[in-house]
Design a protein around this motif. Structure first.
Motif, mmCIF file in Angstrom:
data_model
loop_
_atom_site.group_PDB
_atom_site.id
_atom_site.type_symbol
_atom_site.label_atom_id
_atom_site.label_comp_id
_atom_site.label_asym_id
_atom_site.label_seq_id
_atom_site.Cartn_x
_atom_site.Cartn_y
_atom_site.Cartn_z
ATOM 1 N N ASP A 91 0.855 -1.179 0.000
ATOM 2 C CA ASP A 91 0.000 0.000 0.000
ATOM 3 C C ASP A 91 0.890 1.228 0.000
ATOM 4 N N THR A 135 3.417 -5.523 -17.823
ATOM 5 C CA THR A 135 2.203 -5.157 -17.102
ATOM 6 C C THR A 135 1.512 -4.034 -17.861
ATOM 7 N N GLU A 164 -2.894 -2.455 -9.136
ATOM 8 C CA GLU A 164 -2.735 -3.559 -8.174
ATOM 9 C C GLU A 164 -1.586 -4.473 -8.577
ATOM 10 N N LEU A 165 -1.526 -4.788 -9.883
ATOM 11 C CA LEU A 165 -0.455 -5.671 -10.362
ATOM 12 C C LEU A 165 0.915 -5.035 -10.161
ATOM 13 N N LEU A 211 1.703 -2.798 -7.877
ATOM 14 C CA LEU A 211 2.011 -2.765 -6.449
ATOM 15 C C LEU A 211 2.434 -4.141 -5.943
ATOM 16 N N GLU A 212 1.804 -5.192 -6.495
ATOM 17 C CA GLU A 212 2.234 -6.561 -6.142
ATOM 18 C C GLU A 212 3.674 -6.798 -6.573
ATOM 19 N N LYS A 213 3.973 -6.349 -7.765
ATOM 20 C CA LYS A 213 5.334 -6.507 -8.287
ATOM 21 C C LYS A 213 6.330 -5.754 -7.400
ATOM 22 N N GLU A 225 6.013 -4.955 -4.260
ATOM 23 C CA GLU A 225 6.125 -5.641 -2.974
ATOM 24 C C GLU A 225 7.059 -6.845 -3.090
ATOM 25 N N HIS A 226 6.865 -7.596 -4.158
ATOM 26 C CA HIS A 226 7.715 -8.764 -4.391
ATOM 27 C C HIS A 226 9.181 -8.341 -4.549
ATOM 28 N N ASN A 232 10.619 -7.368 -1.189
ATOM 29 C CA ASN A 232 10.814 -8.521 -0.299
ATOM 30 C C ASN A 232 11.952 -9.432 -0.730
#
Ligand SMILES: Nc1nc2c(ncn2[C@@H]2O[C@H](COP(=O)(O)OP(=O)(O)O)[C@@H](O)[C@H]2O)c(=O)[nH]1
Ligand SMILES: [Mg+2]
Length: 197
Positions: free
Chosen positions: A2, A172, A183-184, A186-188, A190-191, A194
């Motif tokens: 987020d 993307t 969303e995609l 932001l997922e990327k 985050e990954h 991490n």
């Protein structure tokens, strides 16, 4: 992830003045007018964070945006490939982009933005070759998907992937205007955060 907070940190005209801010960096690259600034504003949900322009080639700086108080730095790179700049200014841009990409110790990924309506340009291909050559990880973001039908978008996504020798998973599709694809992305992100340690 987020994005709760975004802060403009600084603009840098000379990559020898680039600092280490102690957090991972994702650079936003692409030719002038592809929608880099709009993409940043869409991601951080603030229309006036990065300056957008319908006149290409105005951004001659690296612009640093800090997300979530130290979680991530987005670095908006100057656009490449705008024909109307003088040779010397162009050289400076290449130096700035190259200097940043090779000099940053925190860079975890480059988001290379391409316009979904067009096949990648020679400069996009050069940029991809440059990143391959220097082992710089990158992802492709295809912008302005509101300009095409869904079917045309899928077709063009495949064309871009094959021309850049990538799998379609690496691309993307987004629209900052119609707010598609965040969303995609932001997922990327985050990954990437991490897995960077
Ligand atoms: N239709 C459409 N236009 C966009 C989109 N993103 C950016 N634009 C337009 O493209 C132009 C360039 O955008 P900008 O973000 O300044 O591009 P930059 O030069 O790469 O930073 C502006 O006129 C924007 O309004 C999008 O998702 N859809
Ligand atoms: Mg811009």
């Amino acid at each position: 992830m987020d994005i709760k907070q975004c802060r403009f940190v600084t603009s840098v005209a000379d990559c020898r003045k680039c600092e280490d801010y102690g957090m991972p960096e994702i650079a936003i690259a692409g030719k002038s007018n592809v929608g880099k600034s709009s993409f940043i504003n869409y991601l951080v949900n603030n229309r006036s964070m990065a300056k957008t322009s319908s006149t290409p080639g105005k951004t001659r700086l690296l612009n640093y945006f800090e997300l979530n108080k130290g979680q991530l730095m987005l670095v908006d790179l100057p656009g490449y490939g705008y024909a109307k700049v003088s040779g010397s200014v162009k050289d400076n841009w290449d130096e700035l982009i190259g200097g940043y990409l090779l000099g940053s110790r925190r860079l975890i990924n480059v988001f290379l933005l391409v316009d979904i309506r067009h096949d990648p340009t020679a400069l996009d291909k050069q940029m991809v070759a440059y990143m391959h050559h220097h082992n710089i990880p990158f992802s492709v973001i295809a912008t302005k998907c509101d300009k095409l039908s869904k079917q045309a978008c899928n077709k063009q996504k495949q064309a871009i992937a094959s021309q850049l020798c990538l799998g379609t998973d690496n691309i993307t599709v987004v629209s900052s205007q119609s707010k598609i694809g965040k969303e995609l992305v932001l997922e990327k992100i985050e990954h990437l955060i991490n897995t960077c340690n």
